[in-house]
Design an enzyme around this catalytic site. Structure first.
Site, PDB file in Angstrom:
ATOM      1  N   CYS A  25       0.851  -0.953  -0.275  1.00 59.43           N
ATOM      2  CA  CYS A  25       0.371   0.006  -0.358  1.00 59.43           C
ATOM      3  C   CYS A  25       0.904   1.357  -0.383  1.00 59.43           C
ATOM      4  CB  CYS A  25      -0.860   0.038   1.401  1.00 59.43           C
ATOM      5  SG  CYS A  25      -2.055  -1.488   1.500  1.00 59.43           S
ATOM      6  N   CYS A  76      -6.859  -4.336 -16.808  1.00 60.70           N
ATOM      7  CA  CYS A  76      -6.137  -3.985 -15.381  1.00 60.70           C
ATOM      8  C   CYS A  76      -4.592  -2.561 -16.101  1.00 60.70           C
ATOM      9  CB  CYS A  76      -5.718  -4.722 -15.125  1.00 60.70           C
ATOM     10  SG  CYS A  76      -4.739  -6.372 -15.540  1.00 60.70           S
ATOM     11  N   ASP A 108     -10.578  -9.072 -21.927  1.00 58.89           N
ATOM     12  CA  ASP A 108     -10.315  -8.671 -19.846  1.00 58.89           C
ATOM     13  C   ASP A 108      -9.035  -9.426 -20.235  1.00 58.89           C
ATOM     14  OD1 ASP A 108     -10.039  -8.160 -17.526  1.00 58.89           O
ATOM     15  OD2 ASP A 108     -11.164  -9.612 -16.670  1.00 58.89           O
TER      16      ASP A 108
HETATM   17  C1  LIG Z   1      -7.323 -10.272 -15.638  1.00 61.38           C
HETATM   18  S1  LIG Z   1      -7.525 -12.110 -15.959  1.00 61.38           S
HETATM   19  C2  LIG Z   1      -9.827 -11.581 -16.242  1.00 61.38           C
HETATM   20  C3  LIG Z   1      -9.674 -13.264 -15.444  1.00 61.38           C
HETATM   21  C4  LIG Z   1     -11.501 -12.868 -15.739  1.00 61.38           C
HETATM   22  N1  LIG Z   1     -11.578 -11.955 -16.820  1.00 61.38           N
HETATM   23  C5  LIG Z   1     -12.271 -12.367 -14.592  1.00 61.38           C
HETATM   24  O1  LIG Z   1     -12.462 -11.611 -14.819  1.00 61.38           O
HETATM   25  O2  LIG Z   1     -12.141 -13.020 -13.246  1.00 61.38           O
HETATM   26  C6  LIG Z   1      -6.935 -12.709 -17.487  1.00 61.38           C
HETATM   27  C7  LIG Z   1      -7.500 -13.511 -17.877  1.00 61.38           C
HETATM   28  O3  LIG Z   1      -6.628 -13.767 -19.154  1.00 61.38           O
HETATM   29  C8  LIG Z   1      -5.605 -15.306 -19.415  1.00 61.38           C
HETATM   30  N2  LIG Z   1      -4.375 -14.888 -20.598  1.00 61.38           N
HETATM   31  C9  LIG Z   1      -3.408 -14.727 -19.879  1.00 61.38           C
HETATM   32  N3  LIG Z   1      -2.943 -14.971 -21.701  1.00 61.38           N
HETATM   33  C10 LIG Z   1      -3.799 -15.031 -22.053  1.00 61.38           C
HETATM   34  C11 LIG Z   1      -3.434 -15.143 -23.335  1.00 61.38           C
HETATM   35  N4  LIG Z   1      -2.279 -15.478 -23.853  1.00 61.38           N
HETATM   36  N5  LIG Z   1      -4.814 -15.741 -24.538  1.00 61.38           N
HETATM   37  C12 LIG Z   1      -5.396 -16.853 -23.567  1.00 61.38           C
HETATM   38  N6  LIG Z   1      -6.148 -16.758 -21.845  1.00 61.38           N
HETATM   39  C13 LIG Z   1      -5.288 -15.393 -21.467  1.00 61.38           C
HETATM   40  C14 LIG Z   1      -5.112 -15.330 -17.530  1.00 61.38           C
HETATM   41  O4  LIG Z   1      -4.910 -16.567 -17.502  1.00 61.38           O
HETATM   42  C15 LIG Z   1      -6.090 -14.718 -16.910  1.00 61.38           C
HETATM   43  O5  LIG Z   1      -7.688 -15.619 -16.770  1.00 61.38           O
END
Ligand SMILES: C[S@@+](CC[C@H](N)C(=O)[O-])C[C@H]1O[C@@H](n2cnc3c(N)ncnc32)[C@H](O)[C@@H]1O
Length: 546
Positions: A139, A495, A468
């Protein structure tokens, strides 16, 4: 050819950090350099236009008097050298603060300083409620009034959208596109998951910035990694970000684990000896009672359940604790995911609810870490999706994790297709669909950075695409796909405002050297504060087809 008419997307200047370039808006002047790999927005951080700044470049080790003007990536202060206007970045400098700093890092025309001494404090000083706030890396802005934290986050989003996204700040339409940040009502105790480390080296932060040498004690520690160290741990007795119930558990563990009679030793990253690696505390909410449910997960280097027995007797006496797990990871790495997983007490999952749906969460499942604000975030996503409510729409949920976003929309659409790279997350998503009696959601494992031209050809055309991604944002292959797909609505949840701004630019203005013509119009950007007192910023953006 039409491509030439596109706004120039700039050179691929990897790691370029043109601090000395003037800030330019896309409406009136050529675009500032952007780089697909510059996912933190450093390449376009605020810069000084002063002539003095152009002729001045600090030396490593030099002491300078600086004033912090704003916050940027990772909450670092954007600071100007008094007299010259040269811009440097400083960790833990806050807007308005005047201080002495020593140049610690120089790379190209980019430099960082370490704060030595505050000359006059920042504008919105408040007392940090946490005793570890000045040392712990978690923090960093606890001593900045919450309203000022929100202003700083909002400003950061605005700067990035203008510089990297090339949207015009002067345009009256832009004012209605960028919405005021949504605050988080819960300022503390909002994290449902905290991961602590056991360490053989206890880190004692220096008392003063003048003394460059941190102190190390040989005592065992359980807490958070010392910022910048992989092998030293800041011992903490409680964390204000986790639930009160989780703090009760932490107190019991801290009280007992160093008792020599128990024979529990922390894992030593240098010798690879020792047993206890990490402690993960996860809090959920029981659907029926609304009371917290707690999971305690010990990550250890081997499986020795007998050693835990006295500790487990004490922890399991806390009524909220419904699950005690042991992930065993014998590798020398620092990961907390086990090669094997054992139940030491109770059940193997806890329950969490989100927008009326129930989720079973295991020790290693990904789940939004602030459940309260995730409800707010998901409502904003749903509003942006603008569902007709007649059950006719197809939703593509890309980077779906455990399927939570798609599942919260599923009951009002024809079908949800979710894509995600982590196989375990896909299994969780399928299980979550079943648990909530949802039968119109399909989850597919795949790497969205490696899609080919056939991606999506077996699906009905999407009406709404939810994106996302994690910090790096979208791969160019996905940008190409989205532009070809021409879905009427795209909801981009991010994010990382820097990679988000870059991708919004690609989707709206095109990428000339890739022959991509932008086809979306940015309708709204809604910043959301998911993590007070930290530099993290979430944004929900709505794009519509031109
Ligand atoms: C910010 S999280 C979002 C998860 C979900 N939408 C939620 O709200 O809980 C991003 C997600 O993207 C996945 N991810 C990262 N790189 C990726 C890729 N190249 N192809 C597919 N998924 C991916 C990660 O494993 C993760 O679960």
């Amino acid at each position: 050819m039409a491509v030439a008419a596109f706004p120039s997307c700039g050179a691929r200047r990897l790691n370029a950090r043109p601090w000395l370039h003037a800030v330019r808006s896309s409406a009136s002047s050529p675009s500032p350099p952007r780089s697909p790999s510059d996912v933190d927005g450093l390449g376009t951080a605020p810069a000084s236009t002063a002539a003095a700044a152009r002729s001045f470049f600090p030396k490593r080790g030099q002491t300078l008097e600086l004033v912090c003007e704003s916050l940027a990536f990772k909450g670092k202060g954007v600071c100007k050298v008094v007299d010259t206007g040269f811009v440097l970045m400083c960790d833990r400098a806050l807007p308005g603060e005047r201080f002495l700093g020593r140049v610690s890092r120089k790379k190209g025309n980019y430099a960082e300083v370490t704060k030595l001494k505050t000359i006059s404090p920042h504008w919105d000083l408040v007392e940090a409620p946490c005793e570890y706030a000045s040392a712990c890396g978690g923090c960093k802005t606890q001593n900045l009034a919450y309203e000022a934290q929100l202003r700083a986050k909002e400003q950061q989003v605005r700067d990035l959208i203008v510089r990297m996204g090339r949207f015009s700040d002067g345009d009256p339409e832009f004012a209605s596109v960028l919405k005021p940040i949504v605050p988080c009502d819960l300022k503390f105790h909002y994290r449902n998951k905290m991961e602590f480390s056991f360490g053989a080296q206890r880190w004692i932060p220096r008392d003063s910035f003048i003394d460059d040498h941190d102190q190390i004690e040989s005592g065992f520690a359980l807490g958070l990694h010392a910022p910048g160290f992989f092998d030293k741990v800041l011992h903490i007795e409680k964390c204000l970000l986790q639930s009160e119930a989780a703090n009760k558990v932490l107190a019991v563990i801290q009280d007992s684990w160093r008792d020599p009679d128990l024979g529990l030793s922390p894992y030593d990253v240098h010798t690879h000896g020792g047993f206890l690696k990490h402690l993960m505390l996860r809090t959920g909410r029981d659907v029926k009672t609304g009371l917290p449910e707690l999971m305690v997960n010990f990550v250890t280097s081997s499986y020795r359940p007998k050693l835990f027995e006295p500790l487990i007797n004490k922890i399991s006496a806390i009524p909220e604790v419904v699950s005690i797990m042991n992930n065993v990871n014998s590798s020398v790495g620092n990961t907390s995911v086990g090669e094997e997983e054992y139940v030491l007490h109770g059940k193997s999952t806890i329950t969490e609810t989100l927008r009326g749906l129930t989720f079973q969460i295991s020790a290693n499942s990904f789940f939004q870490t602030n459940s309260y604000q995730a409800e707010v975030l998901y409502k904003l996503i749903e509003d942006c999706a603008g569902l007709r409510g007649d059950g006719s729409e197809i939703v593509l949920d890309l980077f779906c994790g455990t399927g939570t976003i798609g599942l919260t929309l599923a009951k009002r659409v024809r079908h949800v297709y979710g894509y995600e790279v982590v196989a375990e997350a896909i299994s969780d998503a399928r299980r979550n669909a079943e648990l909530n009696d949802i039968h119109n959601a399909t989850f597919v494992q795949g790497d969205l950075n490696k899609i080919n031209d056939n991606f999506g050809s077996d699906l009905p055309k999407a009406d709404i695409v939810i994106l996302d991604p994690n910090r790096p944002g979208l791969h160019m292959k996905l940008i190409k796909y989205l532009v070809k797909l021409q879905a009427p609505r795209v909801v981009y949840v991010s994010c990382n405002p820097a990679s988000c701004a870059r991708d919004l630019d690609y989707l709206c203005h095109g990428v000339a050297d890739q022959g991509i013509r932008g086809c979306y119009q940015l309708k709204s950007i809604q910043p959301v504060d998911m993590f007070p007192h930290t530099p993290h910023i979430e944004c929900v953006c709505l794009l519509e087809l031109h």
